[in-house]
Write a protein that holds these residues in place. Structure first.
Motif, PDB file in Angstrom:
ATOM      1  N   LYS A   1       0.826  -1.210   0.000  1.00  0.00           N
ATOM      2  CA  LYS A   1       0.000   0.000   0.000  1.00  0.00           C
ATOM      3  C   LYS A   1       0.856   1.254   0.000  1.00  0.00           C
ATOM      4  CE  LYS A   1      -4.131   1.833   2.275  1.00  0.00           C
ATOM      5  NZ  LYS A   1      -5.116   1.621   3.380  1.00  0.00           N
TER       6      LYS A   1
ATOM      7  N   GLN B   1       3.160  -7.154  -7.002  1.00  0.00           N
ATOM      8  CA  GLN B   1       1.917  -6.850  -6.299  1.00  0.00           C
ATOM      9  C   GLN B   1       0.739  -7.283  -7.158  1.00  0.00           C
ATOM     10  OE1 GLN B   1       1.625  -2.853  -4.861  1.00  0.00           O
ATOM     11  NE2 GLN B   1      -0.544  -3.047  -4.311  1.00  0.00           N
TER      12      GLN B   1
ATOM     13  N   ARG C   1      -2.933  -8.062  -8.782  1.00  0.00           N
ATOM     14  CA  ARG C   1      -4.297  -7.537  -8.909  1.00  0.00           C
ATOM     15  C   ARG C   1      -5.227  -8.753  -8.871  1.00  0.00           C
ATOM     16  NH1 ARG C   1      -3.369  -4.943 -14.612  1.00  0.00           N
ATOM     17  NH2 ARG C   1      -2.287  -6.965 -14.710  1.00  0.00           N
TER      18      ARG C   1
ATOM     19  N   TYR D   1      -6.237  -5.967   1.976  1.00  0.00           N
ATOM     20  CA  TYR D   1      -5.664  -5.961   0.631  1.00  0.00           C
ATOM     21  C   TYR D   1      -6.798  -5.837  -0.385  1.00  0.00           C
ATOM     22  CZ  TYR D   1      -2.538  -7.073  -3.223  1.00  0.00           C
ATOM     23  OH  TYR D   1      -1.803  -7.008  -4.385  1.00  0.00           O
TER      24      TYR D   1
ATOM     25  N   THR E   1     -11.078  -7.357  -6.207  1.00  0.00           N
ATOM     26  CA  THR E   1     -12.186  -6.972  -7.084  1.00  0.00           C
ATOM     27  C   THR E   1     -13.160  -8.132  -7.217  1.00  0.00           C
ATOM     28  OG1 THR E   1     -10.762  -5.479  -8.345  1.00  0.00           O
ATOM     29  CG2 THR E   1     -12.820  -6.153  -9.382  1.00  0.00           C
TER      30      THR E   1
ATOM     31  N   ASP F   1      -6.621  -7.321 -16.941  1.00  0.00           N
ATOM     32  CA  ASP F   1      -6.603  -6.350 -15.841  1.00  0.00           C
ATOM     33  C   ASP F   1      -6.243  -7.008 -14.507  1.00  0.00           C
ATOM     34  OD1 ASP F   1      -7.325  -4.335 -17.547  1.00  0.00           O
ATOM     35  OD2 ASP F   1      -9.449  -4.319 -16.974  1.00  0.00           O
ATOM     36  N   PHE F   2      -6.148  -8.344 -14.501  1.00  0.00           N
ATOM     37  CA  PHE F   2      -5.918  -9.068 -13.253  1.00  0.00           C
ATOM     38  C   PHE F   2      -4.734 -10.022 -13.401  1.00  0.00           C
ATOM     39  CE2 PHE F   2     -10.424  -8.052 -13.584  1.00  0.00           C
ATOM     40  CZ  PHE F   2     -10.622  -7.363 -12.395  1.00  0.00           C
ATOM     41  N   ASP F   3      -4.074 -10.238 -12.277  1.00  0.00           N
ATOM     42  CA  ASP F   3      -2.966 -11.194 -12.213  1.00  0.00           C
ATOM     43  C   ASP F   3      -3.406 -12.511 -11.585  1.00  0.00           C
ATOM     44  OD1 ASP F   3      -0.878  -9.204 -13.038  1.00  0.00           O
ATOM     45  OD2 ASP F   3      -1.500  -8.268 -11.152  1.00  0.00           O
TER      46      ASP F   3
END
Length: 842
Positions: free
Chosen positions: A521, A596, A598, A625, A628, A642-644
């Protein structure tokens, strides 16, 4: 003079009428009869607050707020004599239980606690709470006023306001002027996730002992300040079912006393009297048992109360529904039935007040003098301060007393080996002596193997806290008193701006994960050690976090890292060099950078709301954390790039998009499939997971052939209809603990020992993965630890995979066959889930 007298009499008459009309019934207050519509939660609260000001015989307590900001309230009702000395009554009651030093008397009011609407879409009971309250404060009601002479009643009108409002808002949005009683009508079909659960989709009726949720923590803080003699928990079941009330069915936990069993029958007979008079159908001694410790009936029982569940048919019934019998069940009917058991419970408590108090005192006297169970002391090795701290917070919330350290060695049951071992306890080891007021609850929560008298249970059958927390523990038959009441800690190191080369953090608990999230963060880059190493005279395990100055070229680097650690009371070790004493130096390729991630969590139709809620709560409330939430039906239009990380919780997924997900994984994504989501990948192109085939035993086949050839015996087994439930149990796993072999050299196993205790909720098991994959968690034939497992399922759960990792292109697939964060009390699996998200595939 006559005129003045007349006017005075008119005024007096008006004043008396006004005063007598001051106390309004729910109908007069709300403007409609109970049952004509659902009452919003705020109006229920308004009515209770109105009674608070209109009656002198009540005390209203607001004990907390829900996640969505709704008030949690409880009303205490007593006679005029007792209402002013509630605090004295409370203290006397706790003294009866052995808490406090004041002398106690059983010549005191009995305490009856009524809990309504813990499941939001079982709303009839909250409506009932208003009528029950009115009956108790109505001074003209001679029956209730008589009961209150020796009874204090506590009414919690709604344990789950957020879930209730989700249901009520849904229903009001789809109903017409006249309720449609046709079961096919949309008003009888709630949309996902339904109103049963709270804001984070937890079943609050499974959370009494674990206290993972905000509502439960607030409620239990109040409950444990009182410890009532009777607790009734109000529910609804399928609308075709008759009413259920005590006595419960087997299995009863063996610690349920003879008195608690017998008085359930006494109460049940009193209820039956009123149901018989009205011709209402009901049943007892079926379906609802007294085993799992975190229910609204069992938890009170293990705390000295007479705990009971009441179940009215009504889920999805709306205001009216036609049942299979052809009769129409209305909300008014449901309220009437709950109202009858509410008053009957108070009546029977008042009639048996002295006996209830005598037995209550006896329960706790026995708890201190002769605690149940085989073990009189539990010793938990403190090799993980964070887990011990989390466990002691749970003990504190439940009123279980403990201490730290023993001077002598102990010999007892080793939870890990399953054998009797000798252990030299350290000064920081957790020691719990069973000679204490809460010894029954202690025994239930800590016994390594739960005795299950009847395998046909309503919930999980194993939950022992040492396994749930993954802690080494010993059950000792002798009574040992801990040396200290608090944990002895070395003087905390005060970190200053040391201009360190790097900082090292352990990786073995949720607190370590929270620390990593806090660093992310603040934009701090973090690495981890893929292998153990030694530096600054200390040993560090694989998975240890490394916060290096390299890559964090910023003037506030030391200050931000140190401040983050201090804020979380987190220990850091500063290193002055990257040259380590043993192992790989900090610039080695086995020091891996943590990107980091997503993270996407799949929600919506087809997904288990409770399973999804556990993960949502873990990210949002426990490690802070970002995550979504994406509806499953929206995946087709979701840009996966858009995501890992994509987490698929337990669920029944239709048209699973395996091809789209495979392409995303190959491009670098990480797919985490949990429970039944794993089965969606079986036999899908590119995925290596396969169901484990049951191997036939040649001897069994030969026996079948012999039977077929025997003319005196039928070749086909003929099953009795009456045994169908028992036969089905042979293939069930209603929550059992298995010890699995864990490859803790793999990132999925970092921070854990070479074994892991998994809570199995099914007999799902898979073949070992291929040579290019990683079989991280496997179970052998001797993996069973505790809980009921049907014989067919027990034969199946062996020599297979429960945790696996498959590299795929530039990405990874993680298979987790069991729920790692079940109901959020399974602390042992939270690091496992964190490893899957943050460590695997880096």
């Amino acid at each position: 003079m006559l005129k003045k007298t007349f006017l005075f009499l008119v005024f007096l008459s008006f004043f008396c009428n006004a005063f007598s009309q001051e106390l309004r019934s729910p109908e007069r207050f709300l403007g409609y009869k109970l049952g004509e519509q659902f009452t919003p939660h705020y109006k229920i609260v308004d009515y209770f607050r109105y009674i608070e000001h209109a009656s002198k015989n009540v005390r209203l307590v607001q004990y907390g707020f829900t996640n969505e900001g709704r008030p949690l309230i409880a009303m205490f009702i007593a006679s005029g004599e007792n209402i002013g000395r509630l605090e004295d009554i409370r203290k006397n009651n706790l003294s009866l239980a052995g808490f406090g030093t004041a002398s106690a008397t059983t010549n005191a009011p009995v305490i009856v606690w009524l809990s309504f609407n813990v499941h939001g879409n079982e709303p009839a009971s909250s409506e009932t709470s208003m009528q029950t309250l009115f009956d108790l404060v109505d001074s003209t009601n001679t029956r209730t006023q008589g009961w209150l002479k020796n009874t204090v009643v506590v009414i919690d009108p709604c344990l789950n306001p957020d879930g209730r409002e989700r249901y009520v808002n849904f229903y009001n949005s789809v109903r017409g002027t006249i309720p449609d009683a046709n079961p096919s009508s949309r008003e009888h079909a709630e949309p996902w996730p339904g109103g049963r659960i709270n804001h984070y989709y937890f079943d609050l009726n499974r959370d009494w002992a674990w206290e993972t949720q905000k509502e439960t923590q607030a409620r239990m803080a109040l409950y444990n300040q009182w410890l009532p003699q009777i607790h009734a928990d109000y529910h609804e079941q399928g609308y075709n079912a008759p009413y259920y009330f005590a006595p419960a069915t087997e299995p009863f936990h063996k610690d349920v006393t003879v008195w608690q069993r017998e008085f359930q029958t006494v109460i049940g007979k009193n209820h039956a009297k009123y149901f018989d008079q009205n011709g209402w159908l009901y049943f007892t001694k079926q379906e609802y048992d007294l085993l799992y410790p975190s229910y609204g009936d069992t938890y009170p029982i293990y705390n000295g109360s007479i705990g009971m569940t009441y179940e009215q048919g009504g889920i999805s019934a709306g205001l009216a529904v036609v049942m299979r019998s052809g009769d129409t069940l209305t909300l008014a009917d449901r309220i009437a039935h709950h109202h009858a058991t509410s008053l009957s419970t108070i009546e029977i408590a008042s009639a048996n007040a002295q006996k209830l108090l005598d037995e209550f005192k006896k329960f706790f006297d026995n708890s201190r003098a002769n605690p149940p169970g085989e073990y009189k002391t539990y010793v938990i090795k403190n090799d993980n301060n964070d887990k011990i701290s989390t466990l002691t917070k749970l003990l504190d919330r439940n009123g279980i007393q403990y201490g730290f350290g023993l001077k002598s060695s102990v010999s007892g049951y080793d939870y890990v080996t399953g054998k009797n071992e000798t252990y030299n306890a350290g000064p920081n080891d957790l020691v719990i002596n069973a000679h204490q007021p809460k010894s029954v609850l202690l025994n239930v929560l800590f016994e390594p193997k739960t005795f299950v008298a009847d395998s046909n249970t309503y919930d999980i059958t194993a939950w022992s806290l040492p396994y749930a927390f993954g802690l080494k523990a010993y059950g000792v038959k002798e009574s040992f008193v801990p040396e200290a009441t608090t944990l002895s800690k070395a003087n905390a190191q005060t970190l200053t701006n040391t201009h360190a080369y790097a900082y090292v953090s352990t990786w073995q608990s949720v607190n370590d994960v929270k620390f990593l999230a806090a660093l992310f963060k603040k934009g701090i880059k973090v690495r981890y050690a893929e292998r153990p190493f030694e530096a600054a005279g200390k040993k560090f395990n694989a998975g240890s976090l490394l916060i290096t100055r390299a890559g964090n070229d910023r003037s506030d680097f030391d200050n931000e890292v140190i401040q983050t650690a201090n804020d979380l009371n987190h220990e850091l070790i500063p290193l002055t060099t990257g040259f380590v004493e043993r192992g790989a130096d900090l610039g080695s390729d086995v020091i891996r950078y943590i990107h980091q991630p997503r993270v996407m969590l799949v929600t919506g139709d087809g997904v288990s709301a409770e399973a999804m809620g556990e993960i949502w709560h873990f990210f949002d409330q426990q490690i802070n954390y970002p995550i979504t939430l994406v509806r499953y039906k929206d995946l087709a239009k979701t840009r996966l790039s858009d995501f890992d990380v994509a987490i698929f919780p337990n669920g029944t997924y239709e048209d699973f998009p395996s091809d789209k997900l495979q392409n995303w994984v190959r491009d670098g994504g990480k797919l985490i499939a949990i429970e039944r989501a794993v089965s969606q990948l079986v036999d899908k192109k590119g995925f290596d997971i396969k169901k484990k085939e049951e191997k036939k035993d040649d001897k069994v086949d030969d026996q079948k052939e012999d039977k077929a050839d025997d003319k005196n015996k039928p070749a086909v087994t003929i099953n009795l209809f009456g045994n169908k439930e028992r036969e089905a149990l042979r293939s069930t796993v209603p929550g059992a603990i298995y010890k699995i072999n864990l490859d803790n050299t793999h990132p999925l196993g970092f921070g854990l020992p070479p074994y892991y205790y998994s809570l199995k909720l099914s007999d799902d098991i898979y073949d070992f993965l291929g040579d290019n994959d990683w079989n991280v968690g496997t179970v052998k034939k001797d993996g069973y630890v505790s809980g009921f497992v049907g014989q067919k399922s027990k034969d199946k759960i062996k020599d297979g995979l429960l945790l696996g990792v498959q590299p795929m292109g530039r990405g990874t697939v993680v298979y987790m066959v069991d729920d790692p964060v079940f109901r959020s009390f399974w602390e042992n699996g939270k690091l496992l889930l964190s490893n899957a998200v943050f460590m695997v595939g880096e």
